[in-house]
Design a protein around this motif. Structure first.
Motif, PDB file in Angstrom:
ATOM      1  N   TYR A 113       0.881  -1.264   0.076  1.00  0.00           N
ATOM      2  CA  TYR A 113       0.028   0.019   0.044  1.00  0.00           C
ATOM      3  C   TYR A 113       0.835   1.330  -0.041  1.00  0.00           C
ATOM      4  N   ASP A 114       2.084   1.336  -0.003  1.00  0.00           N
ATOM      5  CA  ASP A 114       3.069   2.141  -0.128  1.00  0.00           C
ATOM      6  C   ASP A 114       2.999   3.198   1.130  1.00  0.00           C
ATOM      7  N   GLU A 115       2.847   2.611   2.313  1.00  0.00           N
ATOM      8  CA  GLU A 115       2.738   3.426   3.514  1.00  0.00           C
ATOM      9  C   GLU A 115       3.944   3.452   4.120  1.00  0.00           C
ATOM     10  N   PRO A 116       3.909   4.631   5.064  1.00  0.00           N
ATOM     11  CA  PRO A 116       5.348   4.658   6.048  1.00  0.00           C
ATOM     12  C   PRO A 116       5.112   3.179   7.087  1.00  0.00           C
ATOM     13  N   MET A 117       6.536   2.870   7.148  1.00  0.00           N
ATOM     14  CA  MET A 117       6.194   1.653   8.369  1.00  0.00           C
ATOM     15  C   MET A 117       6.025   2.026   9.853  1.00  0.00           C
TER      16      MET A 117
END
Length: 203
Positions: A113-117
């Motif tokens: 989902y191309d989100e920050p960890m």
């Protein structure tokens, strides 16, 4: 085979006095915590065999508005008799492996989902990692997988509780491996595991 811990433990929950009195009277139950920074995931939190630490937390929680929301006016402790049941026991080597799997799931979802960890962060600079968004996500991934296996008939049980060691505080002497706030914490996911509440007697 060994996920059931065959004994009761005493747990202690720090809270506001009004909450404690409602619980003792039967007017209310302790509420689930479902913050995204709760290190053992969603559930009701207790200090294992440690009423002193529970009271300290209730007294100090107002100092950390990031996690307290000003809920404690007068500190109190609720004692509980807990059957750990099927426990995700993070003092057990097998379940440490579960966490490794949970991390892989979280990392893959983040990538997809191309989100920050999510990260574990301190409340204040150079402080303990009290905001545990990464750990929460990992533990919840483990529970979601176990719940899915149960629904598909591939596992016999869901986890009732989660148990882990929290390393916290200052070294108690130079170069010590011990910290002054180390404790074992229990997160109860299945409220039926709480067999009763009691008032803490003074020493």
């Amino acid at each position: 085979m060994y996920s059931v811990l065959p004994s009761f433990v005493l747990g202690f929950h720090g809270c506001d006095e009004s909450v404690a009195e409602d619980v003792f009277s039967g007017r209310a139950e302790l509420k689930f915590s479902d913050n995204d920074y709760d290190w053992l995931g969603n559930g009701i939190y207790f200090w294992e065999n440690n009423p002193v630490r529970a009271l300290e937390f209730a007294k100090q929680v107002k100092l950390f508005p990031q996690i307290s929301r000003g809920k404690v006016k007068k500190a109190a402790v609720v004692g509980a008799i807990i059957d750990l049941g099927h426990c995700l026991n993070l003092l057990d080597s097998k379940f440490i492996e579960f966490l490794k799997f949970g991390y892989e799931v979280v990392a893959e979802n983040i990538k997809q989902y191309d989100e920050p960890m999510p990260e574990n962060t301190p409340v204040k600079r150079d402080g303990d990692l009290l905001i545990r968004r990464l750990d929460c996500a990992v533990v919840e991934a483990v529970h979601e997988k176990q719940d899915w296996l149960v629904e598909k008939g591939k596992a016999d049980y869901k986890f009732d509780t989660t148990r882990g060691v929290f390393i916290e505080g200052k070294e108690i002497y130079p170069n010590s491996g011990f910290r002054d706030k180390n404790h074992i914490q229990i997160c109860v996911r299945n409220p039926a595991c709480i067999k009763g509440y009691f008032r803490v007697r003074s020493e």
